[in-house]
Scaffold this motif. Structure first.
Motif: not given
Length: 212
Positions: A5-11, A22-26, A79-92
């Motif tokens: 999903t992140a790759a599609n946004v970056l593209k 780009p920031i990944a969340i472990s 300037d702006v955060v673009f959350p590309v996250l699914h599930g708990p701690f991302g969409e909640d």
């Protein structure tokens, strides 16, 4: 971070107009800075060795890095955060709340809408209260599941068991008979302590996005 999903946004982002950070969340919740090189990032694995970063509360997008030796440094503010996250701690609503505390703009729904939509039980209650038709369902909790006979009598067969607060179809099972009921509920409980048991509705699934 779902890398596909992140790759599609970056593209899709125009790199001539926007500088992407780009920031990944472990899985442990650490925010790790990723390389912005390498084209659109499609298929690039998430680096666990990235520099750990954090948004400063009240910092209006101020981003700081922290090394394992305890050294801290300021990075270019976002300037702006673009959350590309699914599930708990991302969409909640969790990341949305973090952005609010950091006083930085972000894309997508706010805290309340994110939290309510993530919880299928709460979302259905709100829609039902608003007069919208929703599929019949029963919400169960670990230790208080109820009997197969009661649920099948209320919903009919087949029905589905799914975690109330999970995304991407994790833990979803179709139940056709008594033998599959306990296994389906236990699978859903693996992901959440609250499970939605919902009637089967035959038809087309249509998703609709709303821009405000």
């Amino acid at each position: 971070m779902p890398s596909s999903t992140a790759a599609n946004v970056l593209k899709a982002i125009d790199r001539t107009r926007y500088e992407v950070v780009p920031i990944a969340i472990s899985r442990e919740g650490r925010w790790l800075l990723q390389s912005s090189s390498g084209g659109d990032g499609a298929g690039a694995p998430v680096s666990e060795d990235g520099v750990e970063v954090a948004l400063l509360p009240g910092g209006k997008g101020r981003l700081i890095s922290a090394s394992r030796e305890g050294m801290r440094a300021d990075l270019t503010p976002v300037d702006v955060v673009f959350p590309v996250l699914h599930g708990p701690f991302g969409e909640d609503g969790s990341v949305q709340g973090y952005a609010e505390v950091a006083n930085v703009a972000y894309v997508g729904c706010g805290i309340l809408a994110s939290a309510a939509a993530m919880d299928k039980d709460v979302a259905k209650r709100l829609m039902r209260e608003a007069g919208l038709a929703v599929a019949r369902s029963v919400t169960v909790h670990r230790g208080d599941v109820g009997s197969f006979q009661e649920i099948a009598g209320a919903l009919g067969l087949p029905f589905f068991a799914k975690p109330a607060r999970q995304g991407s179809s994790f833990g979803v099972s179709k139940v056709n008979d008594r033998d599959g009921f306990e296994a389906a509920v236990e699978t859903a409980f693996h992901y959440d302590g609250k499970v939605l048991v919902e009637e089967f509705v035959e038809g087309r699934e249509i998703e609709c996005s709303v821009l405000q």
